[in-house]
Write an enzyme that holds these catalytic residues in place. Structure first.
Site, PDB file in Angstrom:
ATOM      1  N   GLU A  91      24.463  25.616   5.116  1.00 13.33           N
ATOM      2  CA  GLU A  91      25.200  26.039   6.300  1.00 13.33           C
ATOM      3  C   GLU A  91      24.751  25.293   7.546  1.00 13.33           C
ATOM      4  O   GLU A  91      23.611  24.839   7.668  1.00 13.33           O
ATOM      5  CB  GLU A  91      25.087  27.550   6.501  1.00 13.33           C
ATOM      6  CG  GLU A  91      23.659  28.054   6.489  1.00 13.33           C
ATOM      7  CD  GLU A  91      23.574  29.575   6.520  1.00 13.33           C
ATOM      8  OE1 GLU A  91      24.003  30.216   5.549  1.00 13.33           O
ATOM      9  OE2 GLU A  91      23.085  30.105   7.523  1.00 13.33           O
ATOM     10  N   CYS A 104      23.400  22.723  14.815  1.00 10.49           N
ATOM     11  CA  CYS A 104      22.173  23.063  14.097  1.00 10.49           C
ATOM     12  C   CYS A 104      22.403  22.754  12.624  1.00 10.49           C
ATOM     13  O   CYS A 104      23.331  23.273  12.018  1.00 10.49           O
ATOM     14  CB  CYS A 104      21.874  24.549  14.301  1.00 10.49           C
ATOM     15  SG  CYS A 104      20.507  25.156  13.296  1.00 10.49           S
ATOM     16  N   CYS A 111      14.266  26.769   0.653  1.00 14.39           N
ATOM     17  CA  CYS A 111      13.026  26.440   1.352  1.00 14.39           C
ATOM     18  C   CYS A 111      11.869  27.040   0.564  1.00 14.39           C
ATOM     19  O   CYS A 111      12.006  28.075  -0.073  1.00 14.39           O
ATOM     20  CB  CYS A 111      13.066  27.045   2.760  1.00 14.39           C
ATOM     21  SG  CYS A 111      11.623  26.665   3.768  1.00 14.39           S
ATOM     22  N   CYS A 115       8.279  32.092   4.793  1.00 13.28           N
ATOM     23  CA  CYS A 115       8.123  32.936   5.991  1.00 13.28           C
ATOM     24  C   CYS A 115       8.747  34.303   5.710  1.00 13.28           C
ATOM     25  O   CYS A 115       9.844  34.407   5.178  1.00 13.28           O
ATOM     26  CB  CYS A 115       8.779  32.281   7.210  1.00 13.28           C
ATOM     27  SG  CYS A 115       7.999  30.730   7.657  1.00 13.28           S
ATOM     28  N   CYS A 118      12.410  35.422   6.968  1.00  9.33           N
ATOM     29  CA  CYS A 118      13.485  34.426   6.905  1.00  9.33           C
ATOM     30  C   CYS A 118      14.275  34.543   5.605  1.00  9.33           C
ATOM     31  O   CYS A 118      13.697  34.630   4.513  1.00  9.33           O
ATOM     32  CB  CYS A 118      12.872  33.038   7.026  1.00  9.33           C
ATOM     33  SG  CYS A 118      14.098  31.725   6.968  1.00  9.33           S
ATOM     34  N   GLY A 158      15.631  25.247   5.558  1.00 12.77           N
ATOM     35  CA  GLY A 158      14.725  24.203   5.092  1.00 12.77           C
ATOM     36  C   GLY A 158      13.633  23.870   6.082  1.00 12.77           C
ATOM     37  O   GLY A 158      13.713  24.202   7.263  1.00 12.77           O
ATOM     38  N   GLU A 159      12.594  23.224   5.570  1.00 20.14           N
ATOM     39  CA  GLU A 159      11.496  22.756   6.420  1.00 20.14           C
ATOM     40  C   GLU A 159      11.630  21.239   6.520  1.00 20.14           C
ATOM     41  O   GLU A 159      11.375  20.524   5.544  1.00 20.14           O
ATOM     42  CB  GLU A 159      10.155  23.181   5.800  1.00 20.14           C
ATOM     43  CG  GLU A 159       8.925  22.525   6.416  1.00 20.14           C
ATOM     44  CD  GLU A 159       8.873  22.577   7.934  1.00 20.14           C
ATOM     45  OE1 GLU A 159       9.107  23.641   8.525  1.00 20.14           O
ATOM     46  OE2 GLU A 159       8.601  21.520   8.540  1.00 20.14           O
ATOM     47  N   SER A 213       7.228  26.525  15.164  1.00 25.59           N
ATOM     48  CA  SER A 213       7.431  27.960  14.942  1.00 25.59           C
ATOM     49  C   SER A 213       6.061  28.605  14.927  1.00 25.59           C
ATOM     50  O   SER A 213       5.318  28.488  13.957  1.00 25.59           O
ATOM     51  CB  SER A 213       8.161  28.183  13.617  1.00 25.59           C
ATOM     52  OG  SER A 213       9.440  27.615  13.700  1.00 25.59           O
ATOM     53  N   LEU A 214       5.728  29.271  16.009  1.00 27.37           N
ATOM     54  CA  LEU A 214       4.370  29.804  16.167  1.00 27.37           C
ATOM     55  C   LEU A 214       4.322  31.266  15.725  1.00 27.37           C
ATOM     56  O   LEU A 214       3.554  31.616  14.837  1.00 27.37           O
ATOM     57  CB  LEU A 214       3.947  29.625  17.627  1.00 27.37           C
ATOM     58  CG  LEU A 214       2.498  29.893  17.992  1.00 27.37           C
ATOM     59  CD1 LEU A 214       1.539  29.086  17.152  1.00 27.37           C
ATOM     60  CD2 LEU A 214       2.264  29.582  19.481  1.00 27.37           C
ATOM     61  N   HIS A 215       5.120  32.094  16.374  1.00 27.14           N
ATOM     62  CA  HIS A 215       5.346  33.489  15.949  1.00 27.14           C
ATOM     63  C   HIS A 215       4.141  34.423  15.985  1.00 27.14           C
ATOM     64  O   HIS A 215       4.273  35.607  15.655  1.00 27.14           O
ATOM     65  CB  HIS A 215       5.966  33.561  14.546  1.00 27.14           C
ATOM     66  CG  HIS A 215       7.245  32.793  14.389  1.00 27.14           C
ATOM     67  ND1 HIS A 215       8.193  32.729  15.378  1.00 27.14           N
ATOM     68  CD2 HIS A 215       7.728  32.045  13.366  1.00 27.14           C
ATOM     69  CE1 HIS A 215       9.205  31.983  14.958  1.00 27.14           C
ATOM     70  NE2 HIS A 215       8.941  31.550  13.754  1.00 27.14           N
ATOM     71  N   ASN A 289      15.845  38.520  13.798  1.00 26.22           N
ATOM     72  CA  ASN A 289      17.130  38.904  13.229  1.00 26.22           C
ATOM     73  C   ASN A 289      16.833  39.603  11.903  1.00 26.22           C
ATOM     74  O   ASN A 289      16.424  38.953  10.954  1.00 26.22           O
ATOM     75  CB  ASN A 289      17.904  37.599  12.958  1.00 26.22           C
ATOM     76  CG  ASN A 289      19.360  37.706  13.311  1.00 26.22           C
ATOM     77  OD1 ASN A 289      19.969  38.760  13.179  1.00 26.22           O
ATOM     78  ND2 ASN A 289      19.916  36.602  13.756  1.00 26.22           N
ATOM     79  N   CYS A 332      19.300  32.621   9.901  1.00 27.78           N
ATOM     80  CA  CYS A 332      19.135  31.479   8.996  1.00 27.78           C
ATOM     81  C   CYS A 332      19.373  31.884   7.551  1.00 27.78           C
ATOM     82  O   CYS A 332      18.710  32.769   7.033  1.00 27.78           O
ATOM     83  CB  CYS A 332      17.694  30.971   9.052  1.00 27.78           C
ATOM     84  SG  CYS A 332      17.244  30.313  10.603  1.00 27.78           S
TER      85      CYS A 332
HETATM   86  N1  SAH Z   1      11.450  25.443   8.799  1.00 29.54           N
HETATM   87  C1  SAH Z   1      11.618  25.173  10.189  1.00 29.54           C
HETATM   88  C2  SAH Z   1      13.049  25.187  10.676  1.00 29.54           C
HETATM   89  C3  SAH Z   1      13.977  26.249  10.163  1.00 29.54           C
HETATM   90  S1  SAH Z   1      13.807  27.892  10.763  1.00 29.54           S
HETATM   91  C4  SAH Z   1      10.738  26.093  11.005  1.00 29.54           C
HETATM   92  O1  SAH Z   1      10.075  26.951  10.436  1.00 29.54           O
HETATM   93  O2  SAH Z   1      10.670  25.932  12.210  1.00 29.54           O
HETATM   94  C5  SAH Z   1      14.280  27.888  12.468  1.00 29.54           C
HETATM   95  C6  SAH Z   1      13.615  28.983  13.288  1.00 29.54           C
HETATM   96  O3  SAH Z   1      14.172  30.277  13.017  1.00 29.54           O
HETATM   97  C7  SAH Z   1      12.132  29.105  13.010  1.00 29.54           C
HETATM   98  O4  SAH Z   1      11.454  29.305  14.205  1.00 29.54           O
HETATM   99  C8  SAH Z   1      12.093  30.332  12.135  1.00 29.54           C
HETATM  100  O5  SAH Z   1      10.809  30.902  12.106  1.00 29.54           O
HETATM  101  C9  SAH Z   1      13.137  31.203  12.786  1.00 29.54           C
HETATM  102  N2  SAH Z   1      13.658  32.305  11.969  1.00 29.54           N
HETATM  103  C10 SAH Z   1      13.911  32.319  10.643  1.00 29.54           C
HETATM  104  N3  SAH Z   1      14.398  33.504  10.262  1.00 29.54           N
HETATM  105  C11 SAH Z   1      14.465  34.270  11.364  1.00 29.54           C
HETATM  106  C12 SAH Z   1      14.875  35.605  11.607  1.00 29.54           C
HETATM  107  N4  SAH Z   1      15.321  36.389  10.629  1.00 29.54           N
HETATM  108  N5  SAH Z   1      14.805  36.054  12.875  1.00 29.54           N
HETATM  109  C13 SAH Z   1      14.360  35.259  13.882  1.00 29.54           C
HETATM  110  N6  SAH Z   1      13.971  34.003  13.706  1.00 29.54           N
HETATM  111  C14 SAH Z   1      13.999  33.502  12.465  1.00 29.54           C
END
Ligand code: SAH
Length: 344
Positions: A91, A104, A111, A115, A118, A158-159, A213-215, A289, A332
């Site tokens: 997508e 995007c 992937c 995470c 995700c 994907g990463e 992506s720090l989180h 999300n 995503c």
């Molecule tokens: N693999 C890469 C790029 C894809 S994810 C990465 O990790 O950065 C793109 C962004 O969306 C990342 O910051 C990821 O952590 C975030 N993301 C994925 N699922 C999510 C969700 N359910 N809610 C909020 N952010 C999310």
């Protein structure tokens, strides 16, 4: 058959020589593929019929097929589900902003980063996308919308740094003069933090933006959300960010998905500010999300604003990412997953 849309101009010139054709044909073909966005060799009308036939015998011209297009009634964001030549689905998203259209794209089918919040990683990794499959998401969207794409973010499924060689080639083709010629500064690559690849990318000295992506603001919390943190610790990742900034002069973006009760306290905000202040980066807050397979919840609206204020008071540049496409499986991997699940 060879994937001609993933070749650089120089490689294409060598191919023409092998076929006994004039070198300048390469430039014509390159422009048909990457500038005029031709979908078939038969469209390349300034080539002889003989050459067009030769091309279709030797090469595959990768083209994605849009199988589902959903536009959000709330914000006009469009999500497109593409079928790949091998039958897999991915997508992509088109976002319309005042400053231009942003696309995007996905970089892999599935992937393997795992995470916790995700949807893209729930079924693991199928394979990396080829450069042509990454490009064609943009090409098909530009053709479908009839409007030029200004920005590209590699933030879909994907990463990207787990598909490193294909990613680099994709960036080179996308930003090349004979192609769409999108400025490197308008390309963002988002990573979960694969440290050796971040350093390699820094050494390429491209002008793209790297988003991390720090989180979480502690190693312990980050590990609970992102298994990749078991391999590369928080301080290592931040060192790699510093290295990227030093090598390229480009400030990083830090993505931070706010998960209710997990990483959204005042203490988290303070610690986050302390960690990234020296890097002079930008923070993108994303209310998580929720996906049905996990029980994470969003932080309340007040908590999100509070978090933002705390960071701003510490002199950090922050934006809250607009929640877009809530009505169209915006998170995503959600759309792809529901499609693949019903296909099965
Ligand atoms: N693999 C890469 C790029 C894809 S994810 C990465 O990790 O950065 C793109 C962004 O969306 C990342 O910051 C990821 O952590 C975030 N993301 C994925 N699922 C999510 C969700 N359910 N809610 C909020 N952010 C999310």
């Amino acid at each position: 058959m060879t994937d001609i849309k993933s070749m650089t101009l120089e490689e294409l010139e060598q191919e023409m020589e092998k076929l006994g054709e004039k070198k300048f044909r390469a430039r014509q073909i390159y422009s048909w593929m990457h500038e005029k966005l031709a979908d078939g060799f038969e469209d390349m009308t300034d080539l002889s019929k003989g050459l067009r036939e030769k091309l279709s015998e030797h090469y595959e011209l990768v083209r994605l097929e849009a199988v589902k297009i959903q536009t959000s009634r709330i914000d006009g964001t469009t999500k497109i589900l593409f079928r790949l030549p091998d039958g897999n689905a991915i997508e992509s998203v088109l976002m319309r902003y005042h400053h231009g259209n942003s696309v995007c794209i996905s970089s892999q089918v599935g992937c393997r980063m795992g995470c916790r919040f995700c949807a893209s990683t729930l079924d693991g990794l199928e394979r990396g996308l080829t450069p042509s499959e990454m490009l064609d998401q943009i090409y098909q969207i530009q053709k479908w919308s009839g409007e030029r794409v200004h920005n590209v973010v590699v933030m879909g499924t994907g990463e990207p740094l787990d598909n490193y060689d294909a990613l680099l080639r994709f960036i080179r083709l996308l930003t090349s003069e004979g192609g769409l010629h999108i400025s490197q500064r308008n390309v963002t690559v988002s990573t979960c933090g694969i440290v050796p690849r971040m350093r390699e990318l820094a050494d390429e000295k491209l002008q793209i933006t790297l988003a991390l992506s720090l989180h979480a603001s502690s190693q312990e919390k980050r590990r609970a959300l992102m298994p990749v943190a078991n391999r590369y610790g928080l301080s290592e990742v931040l060192d790699a960010c510093r290295y990227y900034f030093e090598q390229t002069g480009r400030r990083l973006t830090f993505e931070y998905s706010l998960v209710g009760g997990v990483n959204d306290t005042a203490e988290d905000a303070r610690e986050l500010a302390r960690l990234i202040k020296p890097l002079r980066g930008h923070v993108n807050l994303i209310p998580v999300n929720p996906i049905k397979e996990r029980d994470y919840v969003q932080s309340g609206h007040a908590a999100v604003l509070e978090f933002k204020n705390k960071l701003e008071k510490s002199g950090i540049n922050v934006t809250i990412r607009r929640e877009i496409g809530r009505d169209i499986d915006g998170a995503c991997g959600q759309l792809r997953k529901s499609y693949m699940d019903t296909e099965k």
